[in-house]
Design a protein around this motif. Sequence first.
Motif, short mmCIF file in Angstrom:
data_model
loop_
_atom_site.label_atom_id
_atom_site.label_comp_id
_atom_site.label_asym_id
_atom_site.label_seq_id
_atom_site.Cartn_x
_atom_site.Cartn_y
_atom_site.Cartn_z
N ARG A 15 0.89 -0.91 -0.13
CA ARG A 15 0.48 0.26 -0.37
C ARG A 15 1.08 1.04 0.28
NH1 ARG A 15 -1.93 -0.55 4.60
NH2 ARG A 15 -3.33 2.23 4.17
N ALA A 16 2.47 0.97 -0.25
CA ALA A 16 3.49 2.20 -0.54
C ALA A 16 2.63 3.55 -1.03
CB ALA A 16 4.24 2.00 -0.49
N ALA A 21 -0.22 8.92 -1.00
CA ALA A 21 -0.53 9.78 -1.49
C ALA A 21 -1.42 10.41 -0.85
CB ALA A 21 -1.95 9.28 -2.24
N VAL A 22 -2.16 9.88 0.26
CA VAL A 22 -2.77 10.17 2.11
C VAL A 22 -1.48 11.24 2.33
CG1 VAL A 22 -3.08 10.03 3.88
CG2 VAL A 22 -4.25 8.94 2.18
N ALA A 23 -0.47 10.83 2.38
CA ALA A 23 0.77 11.74 2.70
C ALA A 23 0.73 13.33 2.42
CB ALA A 23 2.16 11.10 2.80
N ALA A 24 0.89 13.16 1.00
CA ALA A 24 0.65 14.07 -0.05
C ALA A 24 -0.60 15.38 0.36
CB ALA A 24 1.40 13.70 -0.93
N MET A 25 -1.70 14.55 0.02
CA MET A 25 -2.50 15.69 0.72
C MET A 25 -2.63 16.18 1.90
SD MET A 25 -6.45 12.89 -0.04
CE MET A 25 -5.77 12.71 -1.34
N THR A 26 -2.51 14.94 2.64
CA THR A 26 -2.42 16.03 4.07
C THR A 26 -1.39 16.68 4.87
OG1 THR A 26 -2.89 13.87 5.52
CG2 THR A 26 -1.97 14.97 6.62
N VAL A 155 -15.00 17.47 -6.25
CA VAL A 155 -14.27 17.06 -6.18
C VAL A 155 -14.52 16.25 -4.55
CG1 VAL A 155 -11.61 15.89 -6.05
CG2 VAL A 155 -12.60 17.30 -7.87
N ASN A 156 -14.92 15.40 -4.14
CA ASN A 156 -14.94 15.03 -2.49
C ASN A 156 -13.53 14.03 -2.21
OD1 ASN A 156 -17.48 16.86 -1.77
ND2 ASN A 156 -17.88 15.75 -4.12
N LEU A 157 -12.80 13.88 -1.15
CA LEU A 157 -12.08 12.66 -0.74
C LEU A 157 -12.32 12.93 1.21
CD1 LEU A 157 -10.18 13.62 -3.75
CD2 LEU A 157 -9.27 11.87 -2.29
N LEU A 158 -12.33 11.50 1.17
CA LEU A 158 -11.98 10.98 2.85
C LEU A 158 -11.71 10.76 3.14
CD1 LEU A 158 -13.89 11.65 5.52
CD2 LEU A 158 -14.75 8.93 5.34
N ILE A 159 -10.74 10.99 4.66
CA ILE A 159 -8.74 9.83 4.29
C ILE A 159 -9.39 9.51 5.65
CG2 ILE A 159 -7.02 10.49 4.88
CD1 ILE A 159 -7.60 11.59 1.78
N HIS A 160 -9.14 8.16 5.72
CA HIS A 160 -8.88 7.90 7.47
C HIS A 160 -7.75 6.37 7.77
CE1 HIS A 160 -10.59 3.73 9.52
NE2 HIS A 160 -10.49 4.89 10.50
N GLN A 161 -7.21 7.29 8.16
CA GLN A 161 -6.53 6.79 8.95
C GLN A 161 -4.99 6.74 8.25
OE1 GLN A 161 -5.65 6.05 11.39
NE2 GLN A 161 -7.49 4.84 12.79
N ASP A 162 -4.33 6.13 7.14
CA ASP A 162 -3.55 6.61 5.83
C ASP A 162 -4.06 5.52 4.77
OD1 ASP A 162 -2.91 3.81 6.53
OD2 ASP A 162 -1.05 3.61 6.77
N ARG A 163 -5.44 6.06 4.45
CA ARG A 163 -6.10 5.76 3.51
C ARG A 163 -6.93 6.42 2.51
NH1 ARG A 163 -6.71 -0.96 4.26
NH2 ARG A 163 -5.97 -0.82 2.18
N ILE A 164 -7.52 5.96 1.54
CA ILE A 164 -8.37 6.99 0.63
C ILE A 164 -9.74 6.31 0.86
CG2 ILE A 164 -8.81 7.59 -1.79
CD1 ILE A 164 -5.71 7.64 -1.85
N PRO A 310 -6.99 9.48 -7.03
CA PRO A 310 -5.59 9.34 -6.74
C PRO A 310 -5.23 7.96 -8.02
CG PRO A 310 -6.75 9.86 -4.60
CD PRO A 310 -7.66 9.75 -5.64
N ALA A 311 -4.10 7.93 -8.38
CA ALA A 311 -3.12 6.70 -8.94
C ALA A 311 -3.30 5.49 -8.25
CB ALA A 311 -2.26 6.40 -9.70
#
Length: 392
Positions: A15-16, A21-26, A155-164, A310-311
Motif C-alpha cells: 500500500r505504499a 498519496a495520503v501523506a501528500a494531500m495531508t 471533488v470530494n475526498l475522505l481520509i481514514h488513517q492512512d487510507r483513501i 488518486p492513482a
Amino acid sequence: MTGAGGDGVQPGEDRAEERAAVAAMTDVAAQLLAALPPALADRAVMVPFGDPAVQAERVRWFYTPTDHGGVPLGELAPRQQGLVMRLLATGLTPAAYATACTIIGLENVLDEVEGWRVDWGRERGRDPGLFWVRIFGTPGDPLWGWRVGGHHLSVNLLIHQDRIAATTPSFLGADPATTPLLAGTLRPLGGPEDLARTLMTSLPAPQRTAALLHPRAVSDIVSGNRPRVQAGDQMIHMQDLFRGPLPAPRLSALVDRIDEIAERGSGYTDNDHLAMALPSRPAGVGAADLTADQRALLRTLIAAYTDRSPAAVADAYRRHYHDDRHLDLVHFGWAGSRTPGEPHYYRLTGPRLLVEYDNTQRGANHAHSVWRDPDGDFGLDLIASHRTSLAH
C-alpha cells in the motif's frame, strides 16, 4: 482502501502508493491552512470532524454557479491559490486534474458565449476565481476530508488513517461542451462521450433495444446533488440545485426560464421522469452480453470515471473491472439520439457504481457527468460502521 471502491476493490498488499498519496494531500492541506490568515483559515476549515454541523456541510455539494462553501480562489493570494490546486491534484490522476483545470478555465469562454451578461448576483457571474476549497477536520487526524468545488466541478475526498476512504461523489461538467480552437476543437468530456456512443452504436438491434432507457434524453443527471442516492430518485429541477434562495427575483426567474427551456426541449412529462428514475436493479444491457471488443470499450469507459481519483485508487478500480466477475455485473443504458451533436444521456449501474452523463442543454452543447458510489458516497458507510462499533 477502506471505503473507496467498496468490497473487492483493494490496492493490493503493498500500500505504499496509497500511503504516499495520503501523506501528500495531508501535507499540502496543512501547508494551505498555515498559509492562510486567521480569518480565511476559519472559513476554509470546519472542525471538529465529528460535529453534526460539519458532517451536514460535508455532504452538501453542488455543481451549479452557487456558493460551494469555504474560501474561493479569488480571495486567495497566488501562493495560496497554488496550494489549493496542488491539493486538487493530489486527489486526481494527472488526466483528471488537467480536465478539472480546463473546466475551471472554461468559465471565461462561457462568459463570452453568454455575452458577459449573466451575473448570478455577483460582481462577475462566470468567474474562474469562484471555485471554493473547504477542509473538514484536521489534516493528519484519523478521519478528515476535503472538497474543491465550483460551477461544473465537485471533488470530494475522505481520509481514514492512512487510507483513501472515499472519492465520490465526483462531478465534472463542461459548458460549452464543444468549443472551436484555432485549427482544432476543445472537448473536455469528449472522450467519455465518444466511448459511450461508440459502444451504443456497436450494439446489434436486440441489445440496443435493451440498452435504450428512453427515446429522448432527460435534461440533467438524475441523481442531482443528493447526499445519497437510492432507487426511485428522479431528476432534481434546477431551482433546487442552489445553496438556498437566489439573491434576487430576476435570478429566480432566470432559473425558472432555463429549467422551462430544458424541460420543453426534452419533452419530458412526469411519467417520463418516472421512467428514468434510478432503478432498484441495474437497467440496460449487461456486460455479460457484450462481445470482447465491447467489453474492452466498457472497461475504458468505466476507467474514464474511476480515474477521477488518486492513482492508487484508480489502479485498484482498473484491476477490479478487469476481473470478468465484477465487469459482468455492470449495465449500460442510453437515452436520446445516437447522432453526434444531438441530445443524449447514458448511465452505468452496478454494485457500488453509478455513472451518469448528459449532454442536452444549450443545443446539446452543455455536458454534465458524475461518478457515485450509492453505498459509499462521502464514506458514509464507513462513518456509520464506526458509530455502530462505538455504540457497542
